[in-house]
Scaffold this active site. Sequence first.
Site, PDB file in Angstrom:
ATOM      1  N   HIS A  78     -11.063  11.574  -8.450  1.00  0.00           N
ATOM      2  CA  HIS A  78     -10.280  11.435  -7.211  1.00  0.00           C
ATOM      3  C   HIS A  78     -10.215  12.723  -6.423  1.00  0.00           C
ATOM      4  O   HIS A  78      -9.334  12.899  -5.585  1.00  0.00           O
ATOM      5  CB  HIS A  78      -8.865  10.925  -7.543  1.00  0.00           C
ATOM      6  CG  HIS A  78      -8.890   9.517  -8.072  1.00  0.00           C
ATOM      7  ND1 HIS A  78      -7.826   8.954  -8.740  1.00  0.00           N
ATOM      8  CD2 HIS A  78      -9.863   8.575  -8.062  1.00  0.00           C
ATOM      9  CE1 HIS A  78      -8.157   7.717  -9.098  1.00  0.00           C
ATOM     10  NE2 HIS A  78      -9.386   7.475  -8.693  1.00  0.00           N
ATOM     11  N   ALA A 119      -2.348  10.787 -14.579  1.00  0.00           N
ATOM     12  CA  ALA A 119      -1.207  11.636 -14.219  1.00  0.00           C
ATOM     13  C   ALA A 119      -0.277  11.918 -15.395  1.00  0.00           C
ATOM     14  O   ALA A 119       0.423  12.938 -15.423  1.00  0.00           O
ATOM     15  CB  ALA A 119      -0.431  10.978 -13.078  1.00  0.00           C
ATOM     16  N   ASN A 175      -0.575   6.342 -24.293  1.00  0.00           N
ATOM     17  CA  ASN A 175       0.186   6.209 -23.057  1.00  0.00           C
ATOM     18  C   ASN A 175       1.617   5.808 -23.369  1.00  0.00           C
ATOM     19  O   ASN A 175       1.853   4.956 -24.249  1.00  0.00           O
ATOM     20  CB  ASN A 175      -0.471   5.171 -22.136  1.00  0.00           C
ATOM     21  CG  ASN A 175      -0.067   5.378 -20.679  1.00  0.00           C
ATOM     22  OD1 ASN A 175      -0.363   6.422 -20.091  1.00  0.00           O
ATOM     23  ND2 ASN A 175       0.647   4.412 -20.122  1.00  0.00           N
ATOM     24  N   SER A 211      -1.971   4.476 -16.351  1.00  0.00           N
ATOM     25  CA  SER A 211      -1.577   3.057 -16.391  1.00  0.00           C
ATOM     26  C   SER A 211      -2.816   2.178 -16.264  1.00  0.00           C
ATOM     27  O   SER A 211      -2.754   0.960 -16.407  1.00  0.00           O
ATOM     28  CB  SER A 211      -0.613   2.767 -15.222  1.00  0.00           C
ATOM     29  OG  SER A 211      -1.277   3.050 -13.993  1.00  0.00           O
ATOM     30  N   ARG A 226       3.473   6.000 -11.459  1.00  0.00           N
ATOM     31  CA  ARG A 226       4.024   4.651 -11.729  1.00  0.00           C
ATOM     32  C   ARG A 226       4.988   4.606 -12.912  1.00  0.00           C
ATOM     33  O   ARG A 226       5.362   3.531 -13.349  1.00  0.00           O
ATOM     34  CB  ARG A 226       2.853   3.670 -11.945  1.00  0.00           C
ATOM     35  CG  ARG A 226       2.007   3.504 -10.667  1.00  0.00           C
ATOM     36  CD  ARG A 226       0.757   2.658 -10.859  1.00  0.00           C
ATOM     37  NE  ARG A 226      -0.038   2.674  -9.632  1.00  0.00           N
ATOM     38  CZ  ARG A 226      -0.900   3.647  -9.317  1.00  0.00           C
ATOM     39  NH1 ARG A 226      -1.093   4.662 -10.159  1.00  0.00           N
ATOM     40  NH2 ARG A 226      -1.564   3.641  -8.176  1.00  0.00           N
TER      41      ARG A 226
HETATM   42  N1  APR Z   1       2.889  11.161 -22.438  1.00  0.00           N
HETATM   43  C1  APR Z   1       2.300   9.929 -22.482  1.00  0.00           C
HETATM   44  N2  APR Z   1       2.221   9.094 -21.405  1.00  0.00           N
HETATM   45  C2  APR Z   1       2.788   9.523 -20.250  1.00  0.00           C
HETATM   46  C3  APR Z   1       3.420  10.789 -20.126  1.00  0.00           C
HETATM   47  C4  APR Z   1       3.457  11.619 -21.293  1.00  0.00           C
HETATM   48  N3  APR Z   1       4.030  12.831 -21.286  1.00  0.00           N
HETATM   49  N4  APR Z   1       3.883  10.905 -18.846  1.00  0.00           N
HETATM   50  C5  APR Z   1       3.558   9.771 -18.205  1.00  0.00           C
HETATM   51  N5  APR Z   1       2.897   8.943 -19.037  1.00  0.00           N
HETATM   52  C6  APR Z   1       2.284   7.648 -18.699  1.00  0.00           C
HETATM   53  C7  APR Z   1       3.181   6.722 -17.885  1.00  0.00           C
HETATM   54  O1  APR Z   1       3.866   5.837 -18.741  1.00  0.00           O
HETATM   55  C8  APR Z   1       2.170   5.978 -16.995  1.00  0.00           C
HETATM   56  O2  APR Z   1       1.841   4.705 -17.529  1.00  0.00           O
HETATM   57  O3  APR Z   1       1.192   7.955 -17.875  1.00  0.00           O
HETATM   58  C9  APR Z   1       0.906   6.845 -17.014  1.00  0.00           C
HETATM   59  C10 APR Z   1       0.543   7.374 -15.650  1.00  0.00           C
HETATM   60  O4  APR Z   1       0.142   6.262 -14.875  1.00  0.00           O
HETATM   61  P1  APR Z   1       0.141   6.412 -13.275  1.00  0.00           P
HETATM   62  O5  APR Z   1       1.402   7.053 -12.834  1.00  0.00           O
HETATM   63  O6  APR Z   1      -0.260   5.072 -12.726  1.00  0.00           O
HETATM   64  O7  APR Z   1      -1.015   7.477 -12.995  1.00  0.00           O
HETATM   65  P2  APR Z   1      -2.582   7.216 -12.964  1.00  0.00           P
HETATM   66  O8  APR Z   1      -2.966   6.136 -13.913  1.00  0.00           O
HETATM   67  O9  APR Z   1      -3.223   8.544 -13.145  1.00  0.00           O
HETATM   68  O10 APR Z   1      -2.809   6.709 -11.445  1.00  0.00           O
HETATM   69  C11 APR Z   1      -4.151   6.515 -11.027  1.00  0.00           C
HETATM   70  O11 APR Z   1      -3.357   6.178  -8.765  1.00  0.00           O
HETATM   71  O12 APR Z   1      -2.037   6.825  -6.961  1.00  0.00           O
HETATM   72  C12 APR Z   1      -3.301   6.868  -7.506  1.00  0.00           C
HETATM   73  O13 APR Z   1      -4.894   8.504  -7.042  1.00  0.00           O
HETATM   74  C13 APR Z   1      -3.726   8.288  -7.755  1.00  0.00           C
HETATM   75  O14 APR Z   1      -5.128   9.146  -9.546  1.00  0.00           O
HETATM   76  C14 APR Z   1      -3.998   8.325  -9.261  1.00  0.00           C
HETATM   77  C15 APR Z   1      -4.280   6.874  -9.573  1.00  0.00           C
END
Ligand code: APR
Length: 240
Positions: free
Chosen positions: A120, A24, A212, A188, A36
């Site tokens: 997903h 995300a 990240n 994450s 998150r």
């Molecule tokens: N640049 C770098 N890192 C970023 C940025 C950015 N612009 N924006 C957000 N992040 C990082 C955040 O610090 C976070 O650690 O991206 C990470 C996103 O992690 P999550 O929010 O946990 O998303 P994700 O890992 O894709 O979640 C996995 O969880 O809820 C389920 O199905 C949903 O596919 C999703 C899965």
Amino acid sequence: MEDQIHTLKQWIENSKYTVIFTGAGMSTESGLPDFRSASTGIWKDQNPMKLASTDAMKNNRYGFIEFYQNRVEEVEKYKPHFGHEVLAQWEQEGKLKAIITQNIDGFHQEAGSKNVVELHGTLRKCHCSECKETFPILRFMEEKLSCECGGFIRPSVVLFGERLMEVSLIHAVRETKQAELFIVLGSSLNVSPANFFPIEAKENEAKLVIINMEPTEMDDLADLVIPQRKIGEVLQELSQ
Ligand code: APR
């Protein structure tokens, strides 16, 4: 930090098979919240089990429908950013072979990427829970949710409590096994089985890179970690 970008640039140039794994964090710079991030994540004040799970679809149907209609509206309001376009360009230049994404926004394909594994699922389609017939997401947005077969029509995303599509898993395993360089962008790495792929890449002797904003579950496994940098900016620097 500069030498990290320089190192990664070289690794990308020298790699015969680069695979990028996105979460995300790849789409927050388009305007979509992630799940998150400490301050803005969707799950910060909402329980995923009450909204994005098979249980929610059964027992909290209105909350489930409203949650996903809001997410579709957001995806339709925003668009891919420069970083998505860089990845599509790299694929055209042969510098990137595949994208494995956890994202359901379809932004990689909208930006022009072709070989994309949507682990997903996607918010761009919906399907009947019984006969599996697929429809454009408009049918879900118009709440025509009863299939001719009597089933319930729901977004084609993988819910908590559901297995990932076999065909996606097989495709993602095949790409990961061939990877010489495996780059994680914006995840994450909290959710399985998606977070198995960086481990699998490492076990296949690929170089693992994690870009990240916040620390991830697998930073100590990585050959290179670029923390606290915006993915859009890093991809811009890498593409110069
Ligand atoms: N640049 C770098 N890192 C970023 C940025 C950015 N612009 N924006 C957000 N992040 C990082 C955040 O610090 C976070 O650690 O991206 C990470 C996103 O992690 P999550 O929010 O946990 O998303 P994700 O890992 O894709 O979640 C996995 O969880 O809820 C389920 O199905 C949903 O596919 C999703 C899965």
